[in-house]
Write a protein that holds these residues in place. Structure first.
Motif, short mmCIF file in Angstrom:
data_model
loop_
_atom_site.label_atom_id
_atom_site.label_comp_id
_atom_site.label_asym_id
_atom_site.label_seq_id
_atom_site.Cartn_x
_atom_site.Cartn_y
_atom_site.Cartn_z
N UNK A 190 0.83 -1.20 0.00
CA UNK A 190 0.00 0.00 0.00
C UNK A 190 0.87 1.25 0.00
N UNK A 191 1.90 1.20 0.85
CA UNK A 191 2.80 2.36 0.93
C UNK A 191 3.49 2.59 -0.42
N UNK A 192 3.98 1.48 -0.99
CA UNK A 192 4.68 1.60 -2.26
C UNK A 192 3.74 2.19 -3.32
N UNK A 193 2.47 1.70 -3.29
CA UNK A 193 1.53 2.18 -4.30
C UNK A 193 1.20 3.65 -4.08
N UNK A 194 1.09 4.03 -2.81
CA UNK A 194 0.75 5.42 -2.53
C UNK A 194 1.87 6.37 -3.02
N UNK A 195 3.10 5.87 -2.95
CA UNK A 195 4.22 6.72 -3.39
C UNK A 195 4.64 6.43 -4.82
#
Lengths: 319, 291
Positions: A24-29
């Motif tokens: 999720x973090x990777x996708x958000x960034x």
């Protein structure tokens, strides 16, 4: 350079409850990673691929066979280094120019910064700084060209002045004994002013109260410089000294290459110019890569060693 | 610092000022000499060696160097490489610096380390040349730009600058529906003009001064930038090393002509320098040491 000097702040380790949270973090960034891509590609292609290419120093590299197709020869090229009389000569030349850099050039920006700092009145300070910084933005070609038109035998101002005062004209360009003085004068002329920036920044951070207190104790201007300003910038001086030591064999190709000619080769050929001549001009790719490798390793070891020593002495070090 | 009104202090100040003024003169005189020399005739130089202000003004040298296409061509190459290179470098440097400045980016430490490591260790001239060659960039103008597109030093300066921008600004933009590109281009970059001016100056000066890449990667002399041409005209002619490209039967060019070429190769920097120099001292300090 800030990145090098700053102590890494202790950061709490991120612990992810699950893989999906990381995703999720990777996708958000995702846009940040898109931004990072061209830069990372640049460093991989133009900085890390050449590091991989260093392995041709252990091969007899043939351009048409490439790295995968060329024969391995172990340390052959490195052992040639230490037996080749040419190499010993260029090593000595490199070390002499480095010595001139450390002994003659290095203290000058410090002195210049101290002098600028003692100047009263912002107008002159700014004016002088503007003028001192300027040569740094000239390419070595321009610096060398300017000095060549000034010292040439046919109408150069320096030789005309020598003649005017009744001295012999000197062929500065072809006379090997003038190569080193010309080299270091050009270094000083181009870089001394620019070198003051970092010292001036360090000086600006000094608490004015210290000078006030010293004056109360009856310290004159020179004593204030000696007992307050100089000790306050000691850390910066040491850091820059370490960086300088690290570049012991890395004097830069352009400057010396421009001064080099068939008459002064004996004293002027340094590692960088030799790598160019032996490698690109004579096609000895593997041998000159070995020389370059040797140079980079020595630089890395020097930085790490001197850094360690300075930390042991209680200084900050570069990293 | 406190005003020092003692006699000793005044003498100290006077000596210090005088010395600095002399150093400033020594720094500037070579430029003045060359500029003055380029605007006069060779006869004038021969008669009156110490030219600082020409008695006889002449554009003879400039007329001569611009009478052929060579210099125009070289200037065009340098201007093109400088403009395109600077824009390209600023663009990808800003992108990378901004991504690395964001503390919530996973993996930034690794990338950071890999960047700093390239400042301590590198493959060297030959392996880099082979990479450029493999990419088919030999004799292309791209070879003057791509291999030095990002300076690790400039990138770190910019990253540090970005890190000092309050995070709240970015947060609020995000709430207003901006994505990361929007934040960078509409908020962060406009707030970073001093830093951008600084590294813009550094990049453009580097591109204008491009010399080494040109002699390494360009075999075709028709593609030479101005710095390489300058070397041909001044350094090789003065160095008497006729073994290199210059034809020994052609007499070395006049002093005035050499000086005019130097001026032309220096002029763009002398023109932008006053506008940008108020930024760079500050910008360079910001990047190099804060604390």
């Amino acid at each position: 350079m800030q990145e090098l000097t700053a102590q890494p702040a202790p950061q709490p380790k991120r612990i992810y409850k699950s893989n999906s949270e990381l995703k999720k973090r990777l996708w958000r960034n995702k846009w940040l990673y898109v931004m990072l891509t061209p830069g990372v590609l640049y460093f991989i292609i133009f900085k890390y691929l050449p590091m991989y290419g260093l392995i041709i120093a252990f091969q007899d590299y043939k351009p048409y066979q490439g790295i995968t197709g060329s024969d391995w020869v172990g340390m052959k090229h490195f052992s040639r280094l230490f037996t080749e009389p040419d190499f010993l000569n260029i090593l000595v030349n490199t070390l002499i120019l480095f010595g001139l850099n450390i002994l003659i050039y290095f203290p000058i920006p410090i002195i210049l910064a101290l002098m600028l700092n003692e100047l009263r009145g912002t107008f002159f300070k700014r004016t002088f700084q503007t003028l001192f910084y300027l040569p740094h933005f000239m390419s070595w070609v321009i610096v060398v060209s300017i000095s060549f038109v000034m010292v040439t035998m046919d109408g150069g101002i320096v030789n005309e002045l020598l003649a005017y005062f009744g001295f012999e004209k000197i062929n500065f360009l072809l006379n090997p004994s003038w190569f080193r003085p010309m080299y270091i004068i050009q270094v000083i002329w181009r870089e001394a002013g620019w070198g003051t920036i970092i010292y001036l920044a360090a000086i600006a951070a000094i608490d004015p109260g210290l000078y006030e207190a010293a004056r109360m104790d009856g310290a004159g201007r020179l004593r204030q410089v000696w007992h307050i300003t100089l000790p306050a910038i000691r850390g910066v001086i040491i850091t820059l000294f370490i960086l300088k030591i690290g570049s012991v064999l890395d004097l830069g190709f352009e400057h010396v290459y421009l001064l080099l000619n068939s008459m002064n080769r004996e004293v002027a050929e340094i590692i960088d110019t030799y790598v160019y001549t032996a490698g690109l001009r004579q096609g000895q790719f593997s041998y000159s890569t070995a020389i370059g490798f040797f140079k980079s390793i020595v630089g890395l070891i020097m930085v790490m060693t001197v850094n360690k020593i300075s930390k042991k002495m209680g200084e900050e070090g570069v990293y | 610092m406190v005003e020092d009104k003692t006699i000793g202090g005044r003498i100290f100040s006077a000596i210090n000022f005088t010395l600095l003024a002399i150093i400033a003169l020594v720094t500037v005189l070579p430029f003045v000499h060359v500029v003055a020399g380029s605007f006069t005739t060779s006869a004038e130089i021969a008669a009156n060696k110490f030219v600082l202000i020409p008695k006889v003004w002449s554009l003879e040298a400039y007329k001569f160097i611009f009478s052929t296409n060579t210099l125009f061509k070289a200037m065009g190459v340098s201007i093109g490489v400088t403009v395109i290179g600077t824009i390209f470098s600023m663009f990808i440097t800003s992108l990378m610096a901004y991504a690395l400045a964001r503390k919530d980016l996973d993996g930034r430490k690794v990338v950071n380390f890999l960047v700093v490591f390239t400042m301590l260790f590198h493959g060297g001239m030959i392996p880099t040349f082979l990479v450029v060659k493999e990419l088919g960039l030999i004799d292309s103008y791209a070879a003057l730009i791509l291999p030095s597109a990002i300076s690790a030093f400039n990138m770190i300066i910019l990253k540090n600058f970005f890190q000092n921008i309050p995070e709240g600004l970015e947060e609020s933009a995000k709430i207003d529906g901006c994505n990361d590109f929007g934040i960078l281009f509409r908020i962060v970059l406009p707030l970073s003009l001093p830093a951008l001016a600084t590294i813009g100056l550094f990049y453009s000066v580097t591109y204008w001064n491009t010399y080494m890449s040109a002699i390494l990667y360009l075999d075709d002399s028709a593609k030479w930038p101005i710095q390489v041409l300058l070397r041909q005209i001044v350094v090789l002619a003065s160095g008497m090393d006729h073994s290199a490209t210059l034809d020994a039967t052609v007499p070395p060019p006049d002093q005035t002509i050499k000086m005019a070429v130097i001026v032309v190769a220096t002029l763009p920097i002398l023109m932008v320098y006053p506008f940008l120099q108020k930024h760079f001292a500050k910008g360079a300090m910001l990047g190099s040491m804060k604390g």
